[in-house]
Design a protein around this motif. Structure first.
Motif, PDB file in Angstrom:
ATOM      1  N   UNK A  11       0.602  -0.814   0.178  1.00  0.00           N
ATOM      2  CA  UNK A  11       0.399  -0.156  -0.496  1.00  0.00           C
ATOM      3  C   UNK A  11       0.785   1.292   0.610  1.00  0.00           C
ATOM      4  N   UNK A  12       1.614   1.294   1.233  1.00  0.00           N
ATOM      5  CA  UNK A  12       3.116   2.380   1.297  1.00  0.00           C
ATOM      6  C   UNK A  12       3.938   2.738   0.063  1.00  0.00           C
ATOM      7  N   UNK A  13       3.917   1.481  -0.836  1.00  0.00           N
ATOM      8  CA  UNK A  13       5.262   1.587  -2.911  1.00  0.00           C
ATOM      9  C   UNK A  13       4.287   1.884  -3.318  1.00  0.00           C
ATOM     10  N   UNK A  14       2.861   1.357  -3.609  1.00  0.00           N
ATOM     11  CA  UNK A  14       1.694   2.005  -4.935  1.00  0.00           C
ATOM     12  C   UNK A  14       1.786   3.260  -4.475  1.00  0.00           C
ATOM     13  N   UNK A  15       1.956   3.731  -4.247  1.00  0.00           N
ATOM     14  CA  UNK A  15       1.507   5.331  -3.779  1.00  0.00           C
ATOM     15  C   UNK A  15       2.375   6.242  -2.878  1.00  0.00           C
ATOM     16  N   UNK A  20       8.999  10.923   0.668  1.00  0.00           N
ATOM     17  CA  UNK A  20       9.388  10.179   0.512  1.00  0.00           C
ATOM     18  C   UNK A  20      10.247  10.271  -1.145  1.00  0.00           C
ATOM     19  N   UNK A  21       9.776  11.065  -1.605  1.00  0.00           N
ATOM     20  CA  UNK A  21      10.680  11.619  -2.978  1.00  0.00           C
ATOM     21  C   UNK A  21      11.230  12.740  -2.492  1.00  0.00           C
ATOM     22  N   UNK A  22      11.516  13.918  -1.247  1.00  0.00           N
ATOM     23  CA  UNK A  22      12.253  14.209  -1.461  1.00  0.00           C
ATOM     24  C   UNK A  22      13.482  13.841  -0.423  1.00  0.00           C
ATOM     25  N   UNK A  23      12.676  13.029   0.383  1.00  0.00           N
ATOM     26  CA  UNK A  23      14.064  12.247   0.871  1.00  0.00           C
ATOM     27  C   UNK A  23      15.933  11.263  -0.055  1.00  0.00           C
ATOM     28  N   UNK A 223      11.944   7.827  -8.354  1.00  0.00           N
ATOM     29  CA  UNK A 223      11.664   8.487  -7.154  1.00  0.00           C
ATOM     30  C   UNK A 223      11.111   9.699  -7.095  1.00  0.00           C
ATOM     31  N   UNK A 224       9.982   9.511  -7.647  1.00  0.00           N
ATOM     32  CA  UNK A 224       8.523  10.366  -8.335  1.00  0.00           C
ATOM     33  C   UNK A 224       8.222   9.736  -7.206  1.00  0.00           C
ATOM     34  N   UNK A 228       3.106  11.330  -9.981  1.00  0.00           N
ATOM     35  CA  UNK A 228       3.523  11.195 -11.265  1.00  0.00           C
ATOM     36  C   UNK A 228       3.925  10.266 -11.998  1.00  0.00           C
ATOM     37  N   UNK A 229       2.918   8.997 -12.244  1.00  0.00           N
ATOM     38  CA  UNK A 229       3.827   8.459 -12.738  1.00  0.00           C
ATOM     39  C   UNK A 229       3.197   8.290 -14.212  1.00  0.00           C
ATOM     40  N   UNK A 230       1.923   8.676 -14.316  1.00  0.00           N
ATOM     41  CA  UNK A 230       1.851   9.159 -15.453  1.00  0.00           C
ATOM     42  C   UNK A 230       2.644   9.662 -16.259  1.00  0.00           C
TER      43      UNK A 230
END
Length: 253
Positions: A11-15, A20-23, A223-224, A228-230
């Motif tokens: 659940x966490x990595x699908x969204x 997370x991206x900033x890290x 990293x997004x 932003x997956x689109x």
């Protein structure tokens, strides 16, 4: 299923979140000055990403281009039976003695039987291979039916596509290499045409849909955040905005 607090890893990595991206981007900025920090952060995040597609506990994981062993620690920590591979002795011994689970071999001629691993993983290697299609085909070949192939790499037209020669690679790889040599008095580690090659997002997606040995599960910018997956679906935009591109495949029966 791996749990992170009360929310599963899937659940966490699908969204993936913006935090997370900033890290990850902050860690990326230290790749040259503090590679230990960057690769440990990346390895932990990668294990969580792979765990969202397949349970790693007890799985045989082959890491194509595993280098000095950052990913070994992370995958074994998740319960995987890890084997790493790298053709470069310098990379294998970058932190001292090579990890016992690492072997020296080429990603374009994997020394494993067909269907012998549960997960075939590779991070930031494809752009350093002069025949990326052969490496991809080899990764699919050694993965068992139903197994997972997780590949990420830096597209040529992304901001970091030229690696240490960026952003001058936008004016041509040979020009960027020569400019780096003039300014630094030595050739870059990632030398265009020798150890760095232009691999586009579109080309990998076309290869994935043409081959018949595996199904495409998902593609996304590594990293997004999730929204932003689109960008991986838009020609032109995906080449620049992906920064680091991921494709996940599942081996057909």
């Amino acid at each position: 299923m791996v749990e992170i607090g009360s929310v599963s890893a899937s659940e966490k990595l699908r969204k993936p979140t913006f935090q997370r991206s900033v890290r990850l981007f902050r860690a990326f900025l230290k790749e040259q000055s503090d590679p230990d920090h960057f690769y440990r952060v990346l390895a932990d995040d990668s294990v969580a990403q792979v765990s969202s597609y397949v349970s790693l506990s007890g799985s045989v994981v082959l890491d194509v281009g595993g280098g000095p062993g950052y990913f070994a620690e992370a995958f074994r920590g998740a319960g995987a039976r890890y084997v790493g591979l790298d053709p470069d002795v310098g990379e294998l011994s970058a932190r001292g003695e090579p990890d016992p689970g690492m072997i020296r071999a080429s990603g374009t001629a994997l020394p494993f039987r067909d269907g012998s691993v549960d997960v075939c993983y590779s991070s930031n290697v494809l752009e350093h291979v002069n025949d990326p299609w052969l490496m991809l085909a080899e990764m699919v070949r050694v993965t068992r039916p139903g197994g997972t192939i997780f590949m990420s790499y830096t597209p040529w037209y992304s901001p970091w596509g030229g690696h240490e020669t960026a952003p001058w690679h936008f004016l041509g790889g040979h020009y960027a290499r020569r400019r780096y040599e003039r300014r630094n008095g030595k050739p870059p580690k990632n030398s265009f045409g020798t150890s760095l090659f232009p691999v586009s997002v579109g080309a990998v997606q076309r290869w994935a849909h043409r081959q018949t040995a595996a199904d495409v599960v998902e593609t996304f910018p590594r990293y997004h955040p999730w929204w932003a997956k689109w960008v991986t679906r838009v020609p032109g935009v995906r080449e620049i905005a992906s920064w680091n591109f991921v494709i996940v495949l599942r081996r057909r029966a």
